[in-house]
Design a protein around this motif. Sequence first.
Motif, short mmCIF file in Angstrom:
data_model
loop_
_atom_site.label_atom_id
_atom_site.label_comp_id
_atom_site.label_asym_id
_atom_site.label_seq_id
_atom_site.Cartn_x
_atom_site.Cartn_y
_atom_site.Cartn_z
N VAL A 88 15.76 24.32 -15.45
CA VAL A 88 14.70 25.07 -14.76
C VAL A 88 14.07 26.05 -15.73
N ARG A 89 12.83 26.36 -15.47
CA ARG A 89 12.09 27.25 -16.38
C ARG A 89 12.56 28.69 -16.20
N PRO A 90 12.91 29.37 -17.30
CA PRO A 90 13.33 30.77 -17.16
C PRO A 90 12.17 31.67 -16.78
N VAL A 133 15.61 26.24 -19.28
CA VAL A 133 14.91 25.53 -20.36
C VAL A 133 13.41 25.54 -20.09
N ASP A 134 12.66 26.04 -21.05
CA ASP A 134 11.22 25.87 -21.03
C ASP A 134 10.94 24.69 -21.96
N ILE A 135 10.36 23.62 -21.44
CA ILE A 135 10.22 22.42 -22.28
C ILE A 135 9.15 22.56 -23.36
N GLY A 141 11.73 21.79 -8.78
CA GLY A 141 10.50 21.31 -8.14
C GLY A 141 10.80 20.39 -6.97
N GLN A 142 9.73 19.92 -6.32
CA GLN A 142 9.92 19.01 -5.18
C GLN A 142 10.81 17.82 -5.54
N ASP A 143 10.39 17.06 -6.54
CA ASP A 143 11.12 15.84 -6.89
C ASP A 143 12.46 16.18 -7.52
N GLY A 144 12.50 17.27 -8.30
CA GLY A 144 13.75 17.67 -8.94
C GLY A 144 14.83 17.91 -7.90
N GLN A 159 3.38 20.93 -15.39
CA GLN A 159 2.36 21.70 -14.69
C GLN A 159 1.77 20.62 -13.78
N SER A 160 2.19 20.61 -12.52
CA SER A 160 1.96 19.43 -11.69
C SER A 160 0.66 19.45 -10.89
N SER A 161 -0.08 20.53 -11.00
CA SER A 161 -1.32 20.62 -10.23
C SER A 161 -2.51 20.12 -11.07
N SER A 175 -7.64 16.83 -17.20
CA SER A 175 -6.75 17.28 -18.28
C SER A 175 -5.30 16.95 -17.94
N TYR A 176 -4.96 17.11 -16.67
CA TYR A 176 -3.61 16.75 -16.23
C TYR A 176 -3.34 15.28 -16.55
N GLY A 177 -4.27 14.42 -16.17
CA GLY A 177 -4.09 12.98 -16.40
C GLY A 177 -4.05 12.63 -17.87
N ALA A 210 -3.00 14.54 -20.37
CA ALA A 210 -1.71 14.94 -20.94
C ALA A 210 -0.61 13.98 -20.51
N LYS A 211 -0.66 13.56 -19.24
CA LYS A 211 0.32 12.59 -18.75
C LYS A 211 0.18 11.25 -19.48
N ALA A 212 -1.06 10.89 -19.76
CA ALA A 212 -1.31 9.61 -20.45
C ALA A 212 -0.73 9.65 -21.87
P1 NAP Z 1 6.64 20.39 -8.86
O1 NAP Z 1 7.21 20.61 -7.51
O2 NAP Z 1 5.47 21.21 -9.28
O3 NAP Z 1 7.81 20.58 -9.94
C1 NAP Z 1 7.55 20.67 -11.31
C2 NAP Z 1 8.66 21.48 -11.93
O4 NAP Z 1 8.42 21.58 -13.35
C3 NAP Z 1 8.77 22.90 -11.39
O5 NAP Z 1 10.10 23.16 -11.04
C4 NAP Z 1 8.34 23.76 -12.58
O6 NAP Z 1 9.04 24.98 -12.66
C5 NAP Z 1 8.76 22.89 -13.75
N1 NAP Z 1 8.08 23.31 -14.97
C6 NAP Z 1 6.76 23.58 -15.14
N2 NAP Z 1 6.53 23.96 -16.40
C7 NAP Z 1 7.71 23.93 -17.05
C8 NAP Z 1 8.12 24.23 -18.37
N3 NAP Z 1 7.25 24.65 -19.30
N4 NAP Z 1 9.43 24.08 -18.69
C9 NAP Z 1 10.31 23.70 -17.77
N5 NAP Z 1 10.00 23.41 -16.50
C10 NAP Z 1 8.71 23.52 -16.14
O7 NAP Z 1 6.20 18.86 -9.05
P2 NAP Z 1 6.80 17.56 -8.33
O8 NAP Z 1 5.93 17.24 -7.19
O9 NAP Z 1 8.25 17.72 -8.14
O10 NAP Z 1 6.51 16.46 -9.44
C11 NAP Z 1 7.54 16.03 -10.33
C12 NAP Z 1 6.92 15.28 -11.48
O11 NAP Z 1 6.22 14.13 -10.98
C13 NAP Z 1 5.89 16.09 -12.26
O12 NAP Z 1 5.98 15.74 -13.61
C14 NAP Z 1 4.57 15.62 -11.68
O13 NAP Z 1 3.51 15.79 -12.60
C15 NAP Z 1 4.87 14.17 -11.41
N6 NAP Z 1 4.05 13.60 -10.35
C16 NAP Z 1 4.15 14.09 -9.09
C17 NAP Z 1 3.37 13.54 -8.10
C18 NAP Z 1 3.46 14.05 -6.68
O14 NAP Z 1 2.69 13.61 -5.83
N7 NAP Z 1 4.41 14.93 -6.35
C19 NAP Z 1 2.49 12.48 -8.38
C20 NAP Z 1 2.42 12.00 -9.68
C21 NAP Z 1 3.22 12.56 -10.66
P3 NAP Z 1 8.47 26.35 -12.07
O15 NAP Z 1 9.07 26.44 -10.71
O16 NAP Z 1 8.95 27.38 -13.01
O17 NAP Z 1 6.96 26.23 -12.07
#
Ligand code: NAP
Length: 322
Positions: A32-34, A55-57, A11-14, A81-83, A145-147, A149-151
């Motif tokens: 990474v998710r398979p 790894v699927d978490i 992902g972006q942050d990853g 699920q970051s959306s 729902s996102y918030g 689950a995060k909470a």
């Molecule tokens: P992102 O680009 O959507 O990356 C999320 C990653 O999680 C993706 O690589 C996705 O893999 C993976 N993933 C999703 N479901 C999974 C599963 N079941 N098992 C394993 N991997 C899975 O999000 P990001 O922007 O990097 O954000 C990183 C973290 O920070 C997230 O937890 C997000 O909720 C949190 N966050 C981000 C922001 C922001 O503004 N960016 C703000 C607040 C919090 P796939 O490629 O397979 O989908």
Amino acid sequence: MRTALVTGASGQDGQHLCRLLVSKGYRVFGAVRPRADGISESRSGVVPGVVPLEVDITHHDAVIAAVEQSAPDEVYNLAAQSSVIGGETNRLATAEINGLGAIRVLEAVRDRFPKARFCQASSSRIFGGEPGTRTEQSSIFPASSYGAAKAWAHGEVVRARQVGGVHASNAILFNHESPFRPPHYVTRKISAAAARIALGDSTPVVLGNLDAIRDWGWAPDYVEAMWRMVQHPIGDDYVIATGIAHTVADFCDVAFAHVGLHWRDHVTTDVTLVRSDEPAIIGDASHARKQLGWSPTRTFTEVVRAMVDADLVALSPAHEPI
Ligand code: NAP
């Protein structure tokens, strides 16, 4: 050599975090998710030098295996699920991944490597309610729902620290952007549209609420904050934010002006894209400034311009950044 396990590594942050850790000499395992087709699309996003693990978490055994194989000193749970919109259309999966999935990773670490340090990518979306500024002490009152689950995961991290003695931290992340942002996010939609239109495609970009307010930062700064909280002698919760509010219209203004255009000539709106779950909040990162010496390195304007430049390059390799 220290070892880190990063979930959500593609992902972006990853990607930003893996780069940071590799540059610091860590041995990094990137989970990474398979993919169902066996060709892991997301593996293409794994940073060179990182050992990829599929790894699927939501799968208990896979999480345990990844933790055992990596034998980590530090674990960063970024998978989600970051959306926020996606969270509303798929509540069960969001609860599974963002709530239970995070807790599953935390429990595996606590069970197998209790001395490992843990960082959870928590979110500003654990807060809801009235417009204003949020700190680590603000009420947790998610509006999505996102918030929610995060909470849930956030609370379990606090308990693991307070009751379980784990070095566990919550990075309460406000929005942060970079060229790695997926194309369906509003910021990337705008930066890509500005680049596309500047290069000759006049199709307007369609957006939702232009008055929606966000506290937007630069993603590499936010992963630096996560790394710093893991290095601190004591685990804790930290708001990571710029403290400055901007609207979606502000983002359009800077993006289009950067390529010599006026945004009002190229942006249209669609009421069906307007959302009801958008708390107008900003973050107060004083605790991170004081305890971690952290502060944002890029202004809002610099973030927007960097994204437009990256999209110009992506769409036209001959283009030199402005
Ligand atoms: P992102 O680009 O959507 O990356 C999320 C990653 O999680 C993706 O690589 C996705 O893999 C993976 N993933 C999703 N479901 C999974 C599963 N079941 N098992 C394993 N991997 C899975 O999000 P990001 O922007 O990097 O954000 C990183 C973290 O920070 C997230 O937890 C997000 O909720 C949190 N966050 C981000 C922001 C922001 O503004 N960016 C703000 C607040 C919090 P796939 O490629 O397979 O989908």
